[in-house]
Design an enzyme around this catalytic site. Structure first.
Site, short mmCIF file in Angstrom:
data_model
loop_
_atom_site.label_atom_id
_atom_site.label_comp_id
_atom_site.label_asym_id
_atom_site.label_seq_id
_atom_site.Cartn_x
_atom_site.Cartn_y
_atom_site.Cartn_z
N LYS A 9 0.84 -1.20 0.00
CA LYS A 9 0.00 0.00 0.00
C LYS A 9 0.88 1.26 0.00
O LYS A 9 2.10 1.19 0.22
CB LYS A 9 -0.93 -0.07 1.21
CG LYS A 9 -1.97 -1.23 1.11
CD LYS A 9 -2.76 -1.36 2.40
CE LYS A 9 -3.89 -2.36 2.28
NZ LYS A 9 -4.64 -2.51 3.56
N TYR A 49 -12.17 -3.64 -3.26
CA TYR A 49 -12.72 -3.65 -1.91
C TYR A 49 -14.24 -3.70 -1.91
O TYR A 49 -14.89 -3.13 -1.02
CB TYR A 49 -12.22 -2.43 -1.12
CG TYR A 49 -10.79 -2.58 -0.62
CD1 TYR A 49 -10.42 -3.61 0.24
CD2 TYR A 49 -9.80 -1.67 -1.00
CE1 TYR A 49 -9.12 -3.74 0.70
CE2 TYR A 49 -8.49 -1.79 -0.53
CZ TYR A 49 -8.16 -2.82 0.32
OH TYR A 49 -6.86 -2.94 0.79
N PHE A 57 -15.62 2.76 7.45
CA PHE A 57 -14.22 3.13 7.19
C PHE A 57 -13.88 3.22 5.71
O PHE A 57 -12.77 3.59 5.35
CB PHE A 57 -13.26 2.17 7.91
CG PHE A 57 -13.34 0.73 7.46
CD1 PHE A 57 -12.71 0.29 6.30
CD2 PHE A 57 -14.06 -0.20 8.21
CE1 PHE A 57 -12.79 -1.04 5.89
CE2 PHE A 57 -14.15 -1.55 7.80
CZ PHE A 57 -13.51 -1.95 6.64
N ARG A 85 -0.86 -14.82 4.02
CA ARG A 85 -1.67 -14.19 5.07
C ARG A 85 -0.97 -14.30 6.43
O ARG A 85 -0.98 -13.36 7.22
CB ARG A 85 -3.06 -14.84 5.15
CG ARG A 85 -3.99 -14.47 4.02
CD ARG A 85 -4.52 -13.05 4.12
NE ARG A 85 -5.49 -12.86 5.18
CZ ARG A 85 -6.27 -11.78 5.28
NH1 ARG A 85 -6.19 -10.79 4.39
NH2 ARG A 85 -7.13 -11.64 6.26
N THR A 91 -4.91 -7.77 10.74
CA THR A 91 -5.28 -6.50 10.09
C THR A 91 -4.75 -5.28 10.85
O THR A 91 -4.28 -4.32 10.25
CB THR A 91 -6.82 -6.41 9.97
OG1 THR A 91 -7.28 -7.57 9.26
CG2 THR A 91 -7.25 -5.16 9.22
N ARG A 102 3.06 -6.85 9.16
CA ARG A 102 2.33 -5.79 9.86
C ARG A 102 2.80 -5.65 11.31
O ARG A 102 2.89 -4.54 11.83
CB ARG A 102 0.82 -6.06 9.80
CG ARG A 102 0.21 -5.78 8.42
CD ARG A 102 -1.19 -6.35 8.34
NE ARG A 102 -1.93 -5.95 7.13
CZ ARG A 102 -3.05 -6.52 6.73
NH1 ARG A 102 -3.57 -7.53 7.44
NH2 ARG A 102 -3.68 -6.11 5.64
N ASN A 112 -1.83 0.01 7.28
CA ASN A 112 -1.32 -1.33 7.61
C ASN A 112 -0.46 -1.98 6.52
O ASN A 112 -0.34 -3.20 6.44
CB ASN A 112 -2.45 -2.25 8.10
CG ASN A 112 -3.47 -2.53 7.04
OD1 ASN A 112 -3.41 -2.00 5.92
ND2 ASN A 112 -4.44 -3.37 7.37
N HIS A 115 -1.63 -5.55 1.56
CA HIS A 115 -2.84 -6.34 1.36
C HIS A 115 -2.44 -7.72 0.86
O HIS A 115 -1.50 -7.84 0.08
CB HIS A 115 -3.76 -5.69 0.31
CG HIS A 115 -4.84 -6.62 -0.18
ND1 HIS A 115 -6.05 -6.74 0.47
CD2 HIS A 115 -4.86 -7.52 -1.19
CE1 HIS A 115 -6.77 -7.66 -0.16
NE2 HIS A 115 -6.07 -8.15 -1.17
N GLU A 126 -9.14 -11.12 -7.25
CA GLU A 126 -8.25 -9.95 -7.16
C GLU A 126 -7.17 -9.98 -8.23
O GLU A 126 -6.85 -8.94 -8.81
CB GLU A 126 -7.63 -9.90 -5.75
CG GLU A 126 -8.68 -9.57 -4.69
CD GLU A 126 -8.22 -9.81 -3.25
OE1 GLU A 126 -7.03 -10.14 -3.04
OE2 GLU A 126 -9.07 -9.69 -2.34
P1 GDP Z 1 -7.33 -7.42 5.73
O1 GDP Z 1 -7.92 -8.54 4.91
O2 GDP Z 1 -6.48 -7.92 6.88
O3 GDP Z 1 -6.59 -6.39 4.90
O4 GDP Z 1 -8.54 -6.66 6.45
P2 GDP Z 1 -10.05 -6.37 6.00
O5 GDP Z 1 -10.41 -7.15 4.77
O6 GDP Z 1 -10.91 -6.54 7.19
O7 GDP Z 1 -10.03 -4.81 5.66
C1 GDP Z 1 -9.46 -4.36 4.46
C2 GDP Z 1 -8.63 -3.14 4.75
O8 GDP Z 1 -9.49 -2.08 5.17
C3 GDP Z 1 -7.63 -3.28 5.90
O9 GDP Z 1 -6.42 -3.88 5.50
C4 GDP Z 1 -7.44 -1.83 6.31
O10 GDP Z 1 -6.57 -1.15 5.39
C5 GDP Z 1 -8.85 -1.27 6.14
N1 GDP Z 1 -9.62 -1.32 7.37
C6 GDP Z 1 -10.26 -2.39 7.91
N2 GDP Z 1 -10.88 -2.06 9.05
C7 GDP Z 1 -10.65 -0.74 9.24
C8 GDP Z 1 -11.00 0.20 10.25
O11 GDP Z 1 -11.70 -0.12 11.21
N3 GDP Z 1 -10.54 1.49 10.10
C9 GDP Z 1 -9.78 1.87 9.03
N4 GDP Z 1 -9.37 3.13 8.95
N5 GDP Z 1 -9.42 1.00 8.07
C10 GDP Z 1 -9.84 -0.27 8.17
MG MG Z 2 -9.54 -8.61 3.59
#
Ligand code: GDP
Ligand code: MG
Length: 149
Positions: A9, A49, A57, A85, A91, A102, A112, A115, A126
């Site tokens: 990212k 996404y 968010f 992963r 996350t 991370r 973070n 991805h 994806e």
């Molecule tokens: P990942 O699969 O571990 O990347 O997590 P998720 O699929 O749940 O969320 C996708 C991405 O959205 C995360 O990697 C973060 O960049 C962002 N994200 C998720 N939850 C939050 C949140 O509560 N606040 C903010 N600002 N970003 C979030």
């Molecule tokens: Mg995810």
């Protein structure tokens, strides 16, 4: 062999940790089969996404991933999706285990670093969003014969 989609990212790019992250994936034994250094369009972010577009968010997530260039990649290997992963970690970098990307290189969820696809279906989806089939290269890593049983 599995393929997984990985994206460094904008914060990862801006902080100069692209090389470190690639080194970790290479050292593990994963094979890089596609890479593009690019800035994401709004259209691609919405598609990538899709599962999060209605979340509170999402506006900040969209602004974050469009805030600068990203490095999109496809990595290949046995059980690559789950392995990447695990290397990426939870996350929220504040809670991600030490030793993970991370956990070692980030401070909070909103920034973070990286991805990675979470399942075979999302990996295929994806990869299809970010790469054309002919952009995925086929080659043999010199150490493949000793990496696997
Ligand atoms: P990942 O699969 O571990 O990347 O997590 P998720 O699929 O749940 O969320 C996708 C991405 O959205 C995360 O990697 C973060 O960049 C962002 N994200 C998720 N939850 C939050 C949140 O509560 N606040 C903010 N600002 N970003 C979030
Ligand atoms: Mg995810």
């Amino acid at each position: 062999m599995e393929r997984t989609f990985v994206m460094i990212k904008p914060d990862g790019v801006q902080r100069g940790i692209v090389g470190t992250i690639i080194s970790r994936l290479e050292a593990k034994g994963l094979k890089l089969v596609a890479a593009q250094f690019t800035t994401l369009s709004e259209e691609k972010v919405m598609e990538h996404y899709a599962e999060h577009v209605e979340k509170p968010f999402f506006p900040s997530l969209k602004a974050y991933v469009m805030s600068g260039p990203v490095l999109t990649m496809v990595w290949e290997g046995g059980d690559a999706i789950a392995i990447v992963r695990r290397l990426v970690g939870a996350t929220n970098p504040a809670e991600a285990a030490p030793g993970t990307i991370r956990g070692d290189m980030g401070m909070e969820t909103g920034k973070n670093v990286i991805h990675a696809s979470d399942a075979p279906e999302s990996a295929a989806r994806e990869i299809g969003i970010h790469f054309a089939e002919e952009e995925l290269v086929t080659y043999t890593r010199i150490d493949e014969s000793v990496l696997y049983e």
